[in-house]
Design an enzyme around this catalytic site. Structure first.
Site, PDB file in Angstrom:
ATOM      1  N   GLU A   1       0.743  -1.153  -0.160  1.00  0.00           N
ATOM      2  CA  GLU A   1       0.033   0.095  -0.048  1.00  0.00           C
ATOM      3  C   GLU A   1       0.746   1.197  -0.070  1.00  0.00           C
ATOM      4  O   GLU A   1       0.399   2.230  -0.517  1.00  0.00           O
ATOM      5  CB  GLU A   1      -0.994   0.080   1.399  1.00  0.00           C
ATOM      6  CG  GLU A   1      -2.202  -1.104   1.431  1.00  0.00           C
ATOM      7  CD  GLU A   1      -3.029  -0.905   0.315  1.00  0.00           C
ATOM      8  OE1 GLU A   1      -3.454   0.486  -0.324  1.00  0.00           O
ATOM      9  OE2 GLU A   1      -3.761  -1.947  -0.242  1.00  0.00           O
TER      10      GLU A   1
ATOM     11  N   SER B   1     -49.051 -29.213  41.680  1.00  0.00           N
ATOM     12  CA  SER B   1     -48.485 -29.462  42.989  1.00  0.00           C
ATOM     13  C   SER B   1     -47.419 -28.788  43.233  1.00  0.00           C
ATOM     14  O   SER B   1     -46.807 -28.861  44.468  1.00  0.00           O
ATOM     15  CB  SER B   1     -48.494 -30.810  43.225  1.00  0.00           C
ATOM     16  OG  SER B   1     -49.803 -31.355  43.276  1.00  0.00           O
TER      17      SER B   1
END
Length: 844
Positions: free
Chosen positions: A89, A468
C-alpha cells in the site's frame, strides 16, 4: 543582453507564479481546512467493535454486531503483516510526511502512460484520514481535505499509531474489519500465527475486498497474493527462498465463523435485548463485553439434558410421519438438483437434520443429506417409530424399515455415535432455570428445545399453571399460622357443591388413607389434604402469603383451586420462590448480568451487587395481619371464586436485567441483604419437609424418590402436574443451587398424555432435574443446615403426631417453639384374647 533579459523575465515569472501558487495554496489550505475535524481525536478513537456476551469465566457465548473486529495494540501486530501492508500500500510509509509527492508523480506517470489511473497515490495515512473523517466520494475537494488531514496526522501521531489505526480499521471483506478479525475469518488464526503467504494474502485484500475475496474468488486472490509477495521481495522484506516457498503454497483460506466457546442462545438474547434497550444501536458497535452469571459446564449440561428428555418424550409418543412427500414410489424420482434445492430450504435443529429417502427395504433405508452425502438408517435405529395416533395412543412398532420410511419422503435424521437414526422435530417443549439461592445468580437457563426453532423463552415468558409445585408455599403459610409438620389432616374425598356445579378434588393416584400427618401429605402430594390445609388458614391469607415468595399478585387465584396449583407463573418465578425456602426466608432477585466492560480502556462500567441471603443474621419478627389457623375450618365451603385476569398475568419484567445507571457505578462493597419475607425457622422446617419428598418415611415413599440417585442428603424438591397433565414440573434444591424444570406444549389445549404410563411431574420432569443436577452439584459441597434458635426437635408418635407412649412407633420432628405437642398419643388396646391352645376370641 537579450539572453539576460529573457532570464530575468523567466525568473520574475517563476517568482510570480511561485508567489501566486503560494498565495493560492495558503488560501486553499485555509479554505479547505477551516471545517476539518481535529486529528487529535484519533488518539482516543472508538472503533466500531461488536458486542461480546461472555460466561462468568470469560468464555464467549455470542457476538452481536455487523462488523467483526478485535482491536490490537501496535506491539501485538507481527512485523510480517506490517511489512506486507507497507510493500503493498505505501512503500515510502516511513519516509513521507503524510502525502507522498514521489508516489503521486509516479501514479500520474503510469496513469498517463497506460491511459488510465490504475495506481492510487494515497498513502496509508491518507487512507486512515479518509476512512475516519471523510466520505468515499471521488472529488478534488475530498482529495485536498484528505491530504491536509494526512499532514496534520503525521504531526500529531507517530507512525506506529497510524499503522495500528489502519490495521485495526480497514475492511478485509467477509465482514472482517482489522487484521485480527481477518486472520481468524480466513485462516482461523491469531495474527502472530500467520505465515508469510497468509500475511501477503491479507495485505492484498483492502484494495478490493470483494474482488480479491479468497472464498468467492480464489483465482484472483491467488494472483493478488503472489503480486504482494513479489513486492515484498523487491523491497527486501523476504528472501528469494522465502518468496519461492510462499508462492508454491495453496491459498488455504476458509471461512471461519466467530469463535464461540459454547452456545447459549437464550442467555445471549436476554443480554442482547437488555443492552439494546439501554444503549440502542451503539450496543452493537461500541465493543461492550457483557459478562453473564452462567458457567459453561452448567449451561451445556442444562441444554443437553433438556434436549435429550424432549426427544425421549417424543420417541415415547410415536412417529408423526415424514415432513413432506416429494414423490410417490410409483412416480418418477426427482433429480439430484431438485432434491438439493429442497433440502437447502431446511436447516438442522439441535443436530436433527433433513434428508430425502432414496431407497427403502426391510432392513434399512438410504437417504441423502443437504451436503450431498449419503447415509444409511438401519432397522435398529428406527424401530421406535410406532405411529402417533394421539397424545394418549400409539400404534404398533414397525416390523420392517419400509413399513415406515418410504422412497421420496423428506424425513428428519440425527447422528448418534457412528449411526444415523430416524428422528423428528419435537412438538413438545421444556424449560430449565437454575439459580444460586443465596444471591439470585442464574447458573443456567434453557428456554426451549432449540432457539432457531422458537425464540420464545419459556423459562422467563411462559406463564403456566403450577399444579402441586405450589404446595410447599401454601403449606408454609399454614406453618406460619400454627400448623405443624405433625398436624393431622384427613386424607379423604371432598365434594363441594356450588349451585349445579360440583367440585371434587382428587388425589393422584385416587387413593385415600384417612388422617395423616402434614409431612406425609406434602411428601406424597395428597391434594385433598392440601385443600383442607388451605381452608384452615383461609384463602385470602394464603393467596396474600404467596407474595412473600415473589409471586405477582396478579397471577394468584383466590379460590380453593389455588391449593391444587391453578395459579400460573413462569419457571424463573418458581425457582426464585423455592430459593426463599432454601436460603432461610430471603427473597433474592435473580440476575443474569454480572458486569459490563467497555472496549476503550475505561474498564468496568457496571458491576452487579446482588441482595444476598444472610445465614448469620438474627431472625427478625415478620408481622402480618391474620388469624391463627383453625382445623375447624377444614370443612368450610367457600363461595369465593376469583380467578386472575389472563390479560394481566405478569412474567418477569425487569426481574433478570435490572435498570442500571452506568453514569453512577456503585463502588460500595458492603453486602446488602435481600428482604427477609419468611421466618427462618419456618423456612428451615419446610426445607426439611421437601427432603421428605425425596427420602420418604419409614413406611411411605415420597414422589421425588428418583432424586436419591444423586447420593446426597442435602437435596429436596417437589413435583407438580396440572389437570390432564398439560404441565409437569419439578423444582428442588441441592447445596445452594435451586433448579426448576417445566415441560408441556406451547398449545395450552394439548395434554402430555400417556404411553405405558401417564406423564407426570415425577416421571417426566423429575428425571430432567436429576440429570442436570448430577453435573451442577459435582463440585458443590454438601450443606449441613444449622437449626435456627426458634426450632426444636421433639420425638413424636408416627401415627398421631402427638407425644409417644411406650411401644409407639417413634420419630423425630421439628417444631417452632410453642407449637410442639403437649399431649400423649392414646395407645390402642386390643380386644382379642388368646387361650392356652392358641385360639383367639373377642373380649366383648
Amino acid at each position: 543582453m537579450i539572453l539576460i533579459r529573457v532570464l530575468n523575465f523567466l525568473l520574475k515569472l517563476f517568482i510570480g507564479l511561485f508567489l501566486c501558487g503560494l498565495i493560492i495554496g495558503i488560501a486553499g489550505y485555509a479554505h479547505y481546512s477551516k471545517d476539518l475535524p481535529d486529528v487529535a481525536t484519533l488518539k482516543n478513537v472508538k472503533l466500531q467493535t461488536p458486542m461480546q456476551v461472555l460466561s462468568k469465566d470469560g468464555e464467549i457465548i455470542a457476538i452481536f454486531g455487523e462488523r467483526r473486529r478485535t482491536p490490537l495494540r501496535y506491539d501485538k501486530i507481527p512485523p510480517i503483516v506490517i511489512n506486507a501492508v507497507i510493500a503493498t500500500e505505501d512503500a515510502r510509509f516511513h519516509e513521507h510526511f503524510g502525502i507522498d509527492p514521489i508516489g503521486i508523480v509516479r501514479a500520474m506517470y503510469v496513469g498517463l502512460k497506460q491511459k488510465g489511473f490504475s495506481q492510487g497515490g494515497s498513502t496509508i495515512t491518507q487512507q486512515v484520514a479518509k476512512n475516519f473523517f471523510l466520505t468515499p466520494e471521488k472529488s478534488i475537494t475530498r482529495k485536498v481535505k484528505e491530504m491536509i488531514l494526512a499532514i496534520r496526522m503525521e504531526k500529531e501521531l507517530s507512525k506506529e499509531e497510524i499503522m495500528a489505526l489502519y490495521l485495526n480499521m480497514i475492511n478485509f471483506g467477509s465482514r472482517a474489519y482489522g487484521v485480527a478479525a481477518a486472520s481468524y475469518t480466513f485462516f482461523g488464526k491469531t495474527p502472530d500465527q500467520l505465515t508469510v503467504d497468509e500475511a501477503a494474502l491479507l495485505a492484498g485484500l483492502p484494495n478490493a475486498p470483494s474482488a480479491y475475496n479468497p472464498i468467492s474468488h480464489p483465482e484472483r486472490a491467488l494472483t493478488r497474493r503472489n503480486w504482494v509477495l513479489g513486492r515484498m521481495l523487491d523491497q527486501s522484506y523476504i528472501t528469494q527462498a522465502e518468496y519461492y516457498a510462499a508462492i508454491r503454497k495453496p491459498l488455504g483460506a476458509n471461512y471461519h465463523s466467530p469463535q464461540i466457546e459454547f452456545s447459549a442462545p437464550y442467555v445471549a438474547e436476554m443480554a442482547r435485548q437488555f443492552m439494546y434497550d439501554k444503549f440502542g444501536e451503539n450496543a452493537y458497535t461500541d465493543g461492550y463485553k457483557v459478562y453473564t452469571t452462567i458457567s459453561k459446564t452448567d449451561q451445556i449440561a442444562a441444554t443437553e439434558t433438556v434436549q435429550k428428555h424432549i426427544i425421549d418424550y417424543d420417541i415415547r409418543h410415536g412417529y408423526r410421519g415424514a415432513e413432506k412427500v416429494l414423490w410417490q414410489p410409483n412416480e418418477t424420482p426427482w433429480d439430484f438438483e431438485q432434491i438439493h434445492q429442497t433440502l437447502n430450504k431446511y436447516i438442522c435443529y439441535a443436530g436433527i437434520c433433513p434428508a430425502v429417502v432414496m431407497t427403502s427395504s426391510d432392513k434399512e433405508a438410504t437417504a441423502v443429506l443437504s451436503d450431498k452425502s449419503n447415509i444409511t438408517i438401519a432397522y435398529e435405529n428406527m424401530k421406535w417409530a410406532r405411529p402417533f395416533i394421539s397424545d394418549t395412543r400409539q400404534g404398533a412398532y414397525p416390523r420392517k424399515v419400509s413399513d415406515t420410511i418410504k422412497v421420496g419422503q423428506l424425513i428428519w435424521v440425527k447422528k448418534t455415535g457412528d449411526n444415523w437414526e430416524l428422528s423428528q422435530i419435537p412438538a413438545v417443549n421444556a424449560a430449565l432455570v437454575s439459580l444460586d439461592s443465596d444471591n439470585g445468580a442464574i447458573k443456567a437457563i434453557v428456554g426451549g428445545y432449540d432457539f432457531n426453532l422458537s425464540k420464545f423463552n419459556r423459562a422467563t415468558q411462559a406463564i403456566r399453571q403450577l399444579g402441586s409445585n405450589i404446595k410447599p408455599f401454601i403449606y408454609t403459610s399454614t406453618l406460619e399460622q400454627g400448623l405443624t409438620m405433625a398436624t393431622l389432616l384427613n386424607d379423604a374425598p371432598i365434594v363441594r357443591s356450588a349451585g349445579s356445579a360440583i367440585w371434587r378434588p382428587k388425589n393422584s393416584p385416587p387413593t385415600y388413607a384417612g388422617p395423616l400427618r402434614l409431612r406425609i401429605g406434602l411428601g406424597m402430594s395428597k391434594n385433598v389434604m392440601m385443600v383442607r390445609a388451605l381452608r384452615a388458614v383461609g384463602i385470602d391469607y394464603a393467596a396474600t402469603y404467596l407474595e412473600r415468595f415473589g409471586f405477582p399478585k396478579e397471577n394468584i387465584s383466590h379460590n380453593e383451586s389455588l391449593a391444587l396449583g391453578s395459579a400460573s407463573f413462569t419457571p424463573l418465578q418458581v425457582a426464585r420462590a423455592y430459593s426463599v425456602i432454601t436460603n432461610g426466608g430471603y427473597l433474592i432477585t435473580p440476575y443474569l448480568i454480572e458486569k459490563i466492560e467497555e472496549n476503550d480502556g475505561n474498564g468496568v462500567i457496571y458491576q452487579h451487587q446482588p441482595l444476598i441471603a444472610c445465614h448469620n443474621c438474627a431472625d427478625d419478627e415478620i408481622i402480618a395481619e391474620s388469624t391463627p389457623a383453625s382445623l375447624a375450618n377444614v370443612k368450610s365451603e367457600s363461595n369465593i371464586n376469583e380467578e386472575p385476569d389472563k390479560e394481566n398475568l405478569k412474567a418477569d419484567d425487569n426481574l433478570v436485567l435490572p435498570n442500571i445507571n452506568t453514569d453512577n457505578i456503585n463502588t460500595d462493597v458492603m453486602p446488602k441483604y435481600a428482604p427477609h419475607t419468611v421466618n427462618s425457622g419456618i423456612a428451615f422446617i419446610m426445607k426439611d419437609g421437601l427432603r421428605s419428598i425425596v427420602f420418604g418415611g419409614s413406611d411411605w415413599q415420597g414422589t421425588a424418590w428418583r432424586a436419591k440417585e444423586l447420593g446426597r442428603k442435602d437435596v429436596g424438591g417437589k413435583t407438580g402436574t396440572t389437570n390432564s397433565s398439560k404441565d409437569v414440573w419439578f423444582s428442588g434444591f441441592g447445596g445452594n443451587i435451586v433448579t426448576t424444570v417445566w415441560m408441556g406444549f406451547d398449545d395450552h389445549r394439548r395434554e402430555l398424555g400417556r404411553t405405558f404410563r401417564a406423564e407426570a411431574g415425577a416421571v417426566t420432569a423429575n428425571p430432567i432435574w436429576v440429570d442436570y443436577m448430577k453435573v451442577a452439584l459435582k463440585d458443590v459441597p454438601v450443606i449441613e443446615d444449622v437449626k435456627p434458635q426458634n426450632v426444636i426437635s421433639v420425638t413424636i408418635d408416627q401415627k398421631t403426631g402427638l407425644l409417644p407412649q411406650s411401644g409407639s412407633k417413634k420419630m423425630s420432628e421439628y417444631f417452632i417453639k410453642g407449637t410442639e405437642p403437649t399431649t400423649y398419643a392414646i395407645q390402642e388396646v386390643g380386644t382379642e384374647v388368646t387361650d392356652s391352645e392358641g385360639n383367639t376370641s373377642e373380649l366383648f
